[in-house]
Design a protein around this motif. Structure first.
Motif, PDB file in Angstrom:
ATOM      1  N   UNK A  40       0.823  -1.212   0.000  1.00 20.28           N
ATOM      2  CA  UNK A  40       0.000   0.000   0.000  1.00 20.28           C
ATOM      3  C   UNK A  40       0.854   1.259   0.000  1.00 20.28           C
ATOM      4  N   UNK A  41       1.882   1.276   0.820  1.00 21.67           N
ATOM      5  CA  UNK A  41       2.758   2.448   0.890  1.00 21.67           C
ATOM      6  C   UNK A  41       3.469   2.669  -0.440  1.00 21.67           C
ATOM      7  N   UNK A  42       3.964   1.572  -1.045  1.00 24.83           N
ATOM      8  CA  UNK A  42       4.670   1.707  -2.325  1.00 24.83           C
ATOM      9  C   UNK A  42       3.743   2.220  -3.415  1.00 24.83           C
ATOM     10  N   UNK A  43       2.518   1.729  -3.447  1.00 27.78           N
ATOM     11  CA  UNK A  43       1.557   2.181  -4.458  1.00 27.78           C
ATOM     12  C   UNK A  43       1.247   3.660  -4.289  1.00 27.78           C
ATOM     13  N   UNK A  44       0.999   4.068  -3.058  1.00 27.50           N
ATOM     14  CA  UNK A  44       0.639   5.454  -2.801  1.00 27.50           C
ATOM     15  C   UNK A  44       1.801   6.403  -3.098  1.00 27.50           C
ATOM     16  N   UNK A  45       3.001   6.064  -2.617  1.00 27.10           N
ATOM     17  CA  UNK A  45       4.150   6.956  -2.803  1.00 27.10           C
ATOM     18  C   UNK A  45       4.574   7.025  -4.273  1.00 27.10           C
ATOM     19  N   UNK A  51       2.416  11.543 -10.110  1.00 31.22           N
ATOM     20  CA  UNK A  51       1.466  12.646 -10.211  1.00 31.22           C
ATOM     21  C   UNK A  51       2.180  13.990 -10.158  1.00 31.22           C
ATOM     22  N   UNK A  52       3.144  14.120  -9.267  1.00 35.74           N
ATOM     23  CA  UNK A  52       3.877  15.383  -9.122  1.00 35.74           C
ATOM     24  C   UNK A  52       4.641  15.737 -10.387  1.00 35.74           C
ATOM     25  N   UNK A  53       5.278  14.732 -11.008  1.00 40.49           N
ATOM     26  CA  UNK A  53       6.038  14.968 -12.241  1.00 40.49           C
ATOM     27  C   UNK A  53       5.099  15.404 -13.363  1.00 40.49           C
ATOM     28  N   UNK A  54       4.001  14.668 -13.531  1.00 40.40           N
ATOM     29  CA  UNK A  54       3.058  14.992 -14.596  1.00 40.40           C
ATOM     30  C   UNK A  54       2.444  16.372 -14.392  1.00 40.40           C
ATOM     31  N   UNK A  79       5.810  13.593 -23.435  1.00 35.94           N
ATOM     32  CA  UNK A  79       5.304  12.750 -22.346  1.00 35.94           C
ATOM     33  C   UNK A  79       3.783  12.592 -22.384  1.00 35.94           C
ATOM     34  N   UNK A  80       3.122  13.381 -23.241  1.00 36.28           N
ATOM     35  CA  UNK A  80       1.658  13.425 -23.222  1.00 36.28           C
ATOM     36  C   UNK A  80       1.190  13.660 -21.779  1.00 36.28           C
ATOM     37  N   UNK A  81       1.809  14.656 -21.162  1.00 41.17           N
ATOM     38  CA  UNK A  81       1.641  14.891 -19.731  1.00 41.17           C
ATOM     39  C   UNK A  81       0.201  15.136 -19.330  1.00 41.17           C
ATOM     40  N   UNK A  82      -0.498  15.980 -20.063  1.00 38.07           N
ATOM     41  CA  UNK A  82      -1.883  16.287 -19.705  1.00 38.07           C
ATOM     42  C   UNK A  82      -2.762  15.047 -19.802  1.00 38.07           C
ATOM     43  N   UNK A  83      -2.570  14.275 -20.862  1.00 43.98           N
ATOM     44  CA  UNK A  83      -3.370  13.054 -21.047  1.00 43.98           C
ATOM     45  C   UNK A  83      -3.112  12.059 -19.933  1.00 43.98           C
ATOM     46  N   UNK A  84      -1.840  11.868 -19.596  1.00 47.79           N
ATOM     47  CA  UNK A  84      -1.500  10.912 -18.542  1.00 47.79           C
ATOM     48  C   UNK A  84      -1.930  11.413 -17.172  1.00 47.79           C
ATOM     49  N   UNK A  85      -1.883  12.710 -16.964  1.00 53.10           N
ATOM     50  CA  UNK A  85      -2.335  13.283 -15.700  1.00 53.10           C
ATOM     51  C   UNK A  85      -3.826  13.032 -15.517  1.00 53.10           C
ATOM     52  N   UNK A  86      -4.585  13.199 -16.592  1.00 52.29           N
ATOM     53  CA  UNK A  86      -6.023  12.947 -16.530  1.00 52.29           C
ATOM     54  C   UNK A  86      -6.289  11.471 -16.234  1.00 52.29           C
ATOM     55  N   UNK A  87      -5.577  10.576 -16.904  1.00 52.01           N
ATOM     56  CA  UNK A  87      -5.773   9.145 -16.707  1.00 52.01           C
ATOM     57  C   UNK A  87      -5.442   8.723 -15.278  1.00 52.01           C
ATOM     58  N   UNK A  88      -4.313   9.201 -14.771  1.00 53.70           N
ATOM     59  CA  UNK A  88      -3.902   8.857 -13.416  1.00 53.70           C
ATOM     60  C   UNK A  88      -4.878   9.418 -12.392  1.00 53.70           C
ATOM     61  N   UNK A  89      -5.287  10.648 -12.581  1.00 52.38           N
ATOM     62  CA  UNK A  89      -6.218  11.279 -11.646  1.00 52.38           C
ATOM     63  C   UNK A  89      -7.535  10.519 -11.589  1.00 52.38           C
ATOM     64  N   UNK A  90      -8.034  10.118 -12.742  1.00 53.09           N
ATOM     65  CA  UNK A  90      -9.294   9.379 -12.772  1.00 53.09           C
ATOM     66  C   UNK A  90      -9.150   8.040 -12.052  1.00 53.09           C
ATOM     67  N   UNK A 162      -4.014  11.243   1.443  1.00 53.50           N
ATOM     68  CA  UNK A 162      -3.058  12.257   0.971  1.00 53.50           C
ATOM     69  C   UNK A 162      -2.898  12.262  -0.545  1.00 53.50           C
ATOM     70  N   UNK A 163      -2.915  11.072  -1.161  1.00 52.85           N
ATOM     71  CA  UNK A 163      -2.806  10.989  -2.620  1.00 52.85           C
ATOM     72  C   UNK A 163      -4.039  11.575  -3.283  1.00 52.85           C
ATOM     73  N   UNK A 164      -5.209  11.342  -2.700  1.00 51.11           N
ATOM     74  CA  UNK A 164      -6.447  11.882  -3.253  1.00 51.11           C
ATOM     75  C   UNK A 164      -6.450  13.401  -3.169  1.00 51.11           C
TER      76      UNK A 164
END
Length: 227
Positions: A40-45, A51-54, A79-90, A162-164
């Protein structure tokens, strides 16, 4: 990616039950047992770092809310940063909202383990939502005979708070065009978060701010498009 591998492990309820049962059978001391979910910690961190990089790349291209730096636009496109940021956020918000459905999952069933340990299972799903809101007792383990259990869904999802919060703040940095284009997709997930009784005060504040600053002004447009 580290986060994707950790996510697969953490959402494999069968694996988690087997791990907890084996630790109970081996009487592993409580202070030496692997936590549940184990990564859980590894997934969250890892997700937080990604997320921070994107967010930095997507918001520093000149169209976002941060000042551009040399090569920012090229990096954003590569990096298609905006697209990946949207995907990760969702993905992050959708997973957090799964806990709302935990209480409506199918009834628990008792199944015996080969070593005599019994544990609760869900008949329908291997998602974290399939885990009961109360700990599932797996058996006795550890030098003192302490109980070994799978984490309650509420505890598991609260660990993602915190990730949310960071994800909701990242959404607020999207450029206006991207945010408006994705709002119809995100709106059901965002409204579902309002019903999360395990959401921390920080999550509720970040959600309220996002609705106030970014979602609210676009609601008339969203209503018209759906009508």
């Amino acid at each position: 990616q580290v986060s994707q591998h950790a996510h697969r492990v953490n959402t494999d309820i069968a694996l988690r039950k087997q791990l907890a049962a084996q630790q109970a059978a081996d009487r592993v001391a409580e202070d030496r047992c692997l936590p549940d979910p184990p990564l859980l910690r590894q997934e969250s961190e890892a997700s937080h770092a990604y997320l921070s990089v994107l967010m930095h790349v997507a918001s520093s291209s000149g169209s976002g809310r941060m000042p551009a730096w040399p090569g920012a636009e090229q990096a954003r496109q590569a990096l298609r940063a905006s697209e990946r940021l949207v995907q990760l956020s969702y993905a992050v918000l959708e997973r957090f909202g799964l806990g709302v459905d935990a209480g409506s999952s199918s009834a628990q069933q008792q199944q015996p383990h080969s070593n005599g340990t019994s544990f609760n299972t869900r008949a329908t799903s291997l998602s974290p939502a399939a885990v009961s809101r109360s700990s599932l007792v797996m058996g006795k383990g550890g030098s003192a005979g302490s109980l070994v259990s799978i984490a309650a869904a509420s505890a598991e999802y609260t660990a993602f708070a915190p990730l949310v919060v960071a994800t909701l703040k990242a959404l607020s940095t999207l450029d206006a065009a991207t945010f408006q284009a994705e709002l119809a997709r995100f709106f059901p997930v965002l409204t579902k978060l309002m019903t999360c009784d395990y959401a921390t005060a920080d999550v509720q504040r970040a959600l309220s701010e996002l609705f106030l600053v970014r979602v609210g002004p676009l609601l008339p447009t969203l209503t018209q498009s759906q009508g």
